[in-house]
Write a protein that holds these residues in place. Structure first.
Motif, PDB file in Angstrom:
ATOM      1  N   ASP A  20      34.771 -13.601  -2.189  1.00  0.00           N
ATOM      2  CA  ASP A  20      35.484 -13.290  -3.427  1.00  0.00           C
ATOM      3  C   ASP A  20      34.448 -13.318  -4.552  1.00  0.00           C
ATOM      4  OD1 ASP A  20      34.957 -16.001  -3.920  1.00  0.00           O
ATOM      5  OD2 ASP A  20      37.011 -16.629  -3.488  1.00  0.00           O
ATOM      6  N   ALA A  21      34.887 -13.105  -5.782  1.00  0.00           N
ATOM      7  CA  ALA A  21      33.940 -13.023  -6.894  1.00  0.00           C
ATOM      8  C   ALA A  21      33.117 -14.304  -7.030  1.00  0.00           C
ATOM      9  CB  ALA A  21      34.689 -12.721  -8.196  1.00  0.00           C
ATOM     10  N   HIS A  22      33.747 -15.445  -6.844  1.00  0.00           N
ATOM     11  CA  HIS A  22      33.052 -16.735  -6.999  1.00  0.00           C
ATOM     12  C   HIS A  22      32.009 -16.937  -5.898  1.00  0.00           C
ATOM     13  CE1 HIS A  22      32.401 -20.983  -7.870  1.00  0.00           C
ATOM     14  NE2 HIS A  22      32.681 -21.259  -6.598  1.00  0.00           N
ATOM     15  N   SER A  23      32.432 -16.790  -4.640  1.00  0.00           N
ATOM     16  CA  SER A  23      31.501 -17.037  -3.530  1.00  0.00           C
ATOM     17  C   SER A  23      30.392 -15.987  -3.484  1.00  0.00           C
ATOM     18  CB  SER A  23      32.251 -17.095  -2.200  1.00  0.00           C
ATOM     19  OG  SER A  23      32.949 -15.893  -1.951  1.00  0.00           O
ATOM     20  N   LEU A  24      30.714 -14.752  -3.893  1.00  0.00           N
ATOM     21  CA  LEU A  24      29.691 -13.702  -3.926  1.00  0.00           C
ATOM     22  C   LEU A  24      28.548 -14.083  -4.845  1.00  0.00           C
ATOM     23  CD1 LEU A  24      28.669 -10.805  -3.300  1.00  0.00           C
ATOM     24  CD2 LEU A  24      30.043 -10.036  -5.249  1.00  0.00           C
ATOM     25  N   ARG A  25      28.879 -14.618  -6.015  1.00  0.00           N
ATOM     26  CA  ARG A  25      27.825 -14.998  -6.971  1.00  0.00           C
ATOM     27  C   ARG A  25      26.975 -16.144  -6.422  1.00  0.00           C
ATOM     28  NH1 ARG A  25      31.859 -13.531 -10.811  1.00  0.00           N
ATOM     29  NH2 ARG A  25      32.619 -15.665 -11.015  1.00  0.00           N
ATOM     30  N   GLY A  26      27.542 -16.960  -5.530  1.00  0.00           N
ATOM     31  CA  GLY A  26      26.776 -18.034  -4.922  1.00  0.00           C
ATOM     32  C   GLY A  26      25.863 -17.569  -3.802  1.00  0.00           C
ATOM     33  N   LEU A  27      26.172 -16.408  -3.213  1.00  0.00           N
ATOM     34  CA  LEU A  27      25.391 -15.921  -2.074  1.00  0.00           C
ATOM     35  C   LEU A  27      24.430 -14.802  -2.436  1.00  0.00           C
ATOM     36  CD1 LEU A  27      24.857 -15.958   0.991  1.00  0.00           C
ATOM     37  CD2 LEU A  27      26.812 -14.420   1.268  1.00  0.00           C
ATOM     38  N   ALA A  28      24.744 -14.044  -3.482  1.00  0.00           N
ATOM     39  CA  ALA A  28      23.990 -12.823  -3.801  1.00  0.00           C
ATOM     40  C   ALA A  28      22.616 -13.137  -4.390  1.00  0.00           C
ATOM     41  CB  ALA A  28      24.794 -11.947  -4.755  1.00  0.00           C
ATOM     42  N   HIS A  29      21.755 -13.628  -3.543  1.00  0.00           N
ATOM     43  CA  HIS A  29      20.375 -13.928  -3.904  1.00  0.00           C
ATOM     44  C   HIS A  29      19.545 -13.669  -2.647  1.00  0.00           C
ATOM     45  CE1 HIS A  29      16.756 -16.339  -4.550  1.00  0.00           C
ATOM     46  NE2 HIS A  29      17.024 -16.296  -5.843  1.00  0.00           N
ATOM     47  N   PRO A  30      18.445 -12.936  -2.729  1.00  0.00           N
ATOM     48  CA  PRO A  30      17.705 -12.579  -1.513  1.00  0.00           C
ATOM     49  C   PRO A  30      17.331 -13.758  -0.623  1.00  0.00           C
ATOM     50  CG  PRO A  30      16.916 -11.269  -3.354  1.00  0.00           C
ATOM     51  CD  PRO A  30      17.895 -12.267  -3.922  1.00  0.00           C
ATOM     52  N   LEU A  31      16.831 -14.852  -1.207  1.00  0.00           N
ATOM     53  CA  LEU A  31      16.414 -15.978  -0.377  1.00  0.00           C
ATOM     54  C   LEU A  31      17.628 -16.673   0.244  1.00  0.00           C
ATOM     55  CD1 LEU A  31      14.356 -17.809   0.888  1.00  0.00           C
ATOM     56  CD2 LEU A  31      14.173 -19.062  -1.281  1.00  0.00           C
ATOM     57  N   ARG A  32      18.709 -16.815  -0.513  1.00  0.00           N
ATOM     58  CA  ARG A  32      19.905 -17.461   0.056  1.00  0.00           C
ATOM     59  C   ARG A  32      20.446 -16.655   1.229  1.00  0.00           C
ATOM     60  NH1 ARG A  32      22.997 -19.173  -5.582  1.00  0.00           N
ATOM     61  NH2 ARG A  32      21.140 -20.147  -6.478  1.00  0.00           N
ATOM     62  N   MET A  33      20.445 -15.346   1.095  1.00  0.00           N
ATOM     63  CA  MET A  33      20.941 -14.508   2.176  1.00  0.00           C
ATOM     64  C   MET A  33      20.050 -14.613   3.403  1.00  0.00           C
ATOM     65  SD  MET A  33      22.259 -11.215  -0.013  1.00  0.00           S
ATOM     66  CE  MET A  33      22.787 -10.295   1.437  1.00  0.00           C
ATOM     67  N   ARG A  34      18.734 -14.698   3.194  1.00  0.00           N
ATOM     68  CA  ARG A  34      17.819 -14.835   4.325  1.00  0.00           C
ATOM     69  C   ARG A  34      17.946 -16.212   4.974  1.00  0.00           C
ATOM     70  NH1 ARG A  34      11.956 -13.707   3.356  1.00  0.00           N
ATOM     71  NH2 ARG A  34      12.286 -14.542   1.288  1.00  0.00           N
ATOM     72  N   LEU A  35      18.129 -17.245   4.159  1.00  0.00           N
ATOM     73  CA  LEU A  35      18.333 -18.589   4.701  1.00  0.00           C
ATOM     74  C   LEU A  35      19.584 -18.635   5.572  1.00  0.00           C
ATOM     75  CD1 LEU A  35      17.501 -20.715   1.530  1.00  0.00           C
ATOM     76  CD2 LEU A  35      16.248 -20.796   3.707  1.00  0.00           C
ATOM     77  N   LEU A  36      20.677 -18.110   5.057  1.00  0.00           N
ATOM     78  CA  LEU A  36      21.935 -18.130   5.805  1.00  0.00           C
ATOM     79  C   LEU A  36      21.814 -17.298   7.083  1.00  0.00           C
ATOM     80  CD1 LEU A  36      24.860 -19.013   6.017  1.00  0.00           C
ATOM     81  CD2 LEU A  36      25.490 -17.059   4.560  1.00  0.00           C
TER      82      LEU A  36
END
Length: 198
Positions: A20-36
């Protein structure tokens, strides 16, 4: 059609987190996406291990892991902990993107959607490039078991959506096959998009 045995194991549904809009803003970062993505692919790890894997500083990976935890994407894996190092694992098996986020009235949400989708495309491209560069090191049977194909179909939006869901169901039906010798982690990418006719 043969009857299904009620006692036979049924394929388990992957645990998917719908953004959702809230969780997207928490994930939408290149390093966070690569970590996950790395945690989902390779299993639990520490910030130091992930830093070495991704070529980042452990300070950066520690910070972004805590951010992912705050948004519910990762959690502690205490069964792996030895000493003071904190181990992390993914909280879900996958992430589902809601197309409505592209049209959100908040510019920050639309910007986060752009970052998220652009990073997905980049990750897919990197994985394919890595495979092509290393394919000669794999046995011929694995070369034959890989695929780089594209198709053009004349479909309505509803038919395209139906085909996508059928493909997802087919892929997920292979998720819980019994263990066997010779298995490897196999990555499947699907891309479907319309093109204007000239």
């Amino acid at each position: 059609m043969p009857e299904k045995n009620a006692d036979s194991p049924q394929p388990s549904e992957p645990k998917i987190r719908k953004l959702d809009a809230h969780s997207l803003r928490g994930l939408a970062h290149p390093l966070r996406m690569r970590l996950l993505g790395t945690l989902r692919l390779h299993g639990p790890a520490t910030a130091s291990q992930l830093a070495a894997e991704l070529g980042e500083s452990s300070g950066a990976t520690s910070y972004h892991l805590r951010q992912l935890a705050a948004y519910g994407f990762v959690e502690d894996a205490p069964e792996h902990g030895k000493g003071r190092e904190r181990w992390w694992r993914p909280s879900q098996d996958g992430t589902a993107f809601d197309e409505a986020l592209i049209y959100d009235t908040d510019p920050a949400t639309r910007g986060a959607a752009d970052v998220f989708l652009t990073e997905i495309v980049k990750i897919h491209g990197q994985e394919l490039t890595t495979w092509l560069g290393d394919a000669h090191n794999w046995p011929k049977e694995w070369r034959r078991a890989s695929d780089l194909s594209d198709f053009s179909l004349q479909l309505t939006a509803e038919q395209s959506r139906e085909l996508i869901l059928k493909m997802h169901d087919l892929v997920n039906s292979y998720r819980d096959l019994p263990p066997s010798e010779g298995t490897e982690t196999v990555r499947f990418h699907t891309h479907a998009f319309p093109r204007r006719s000239k």
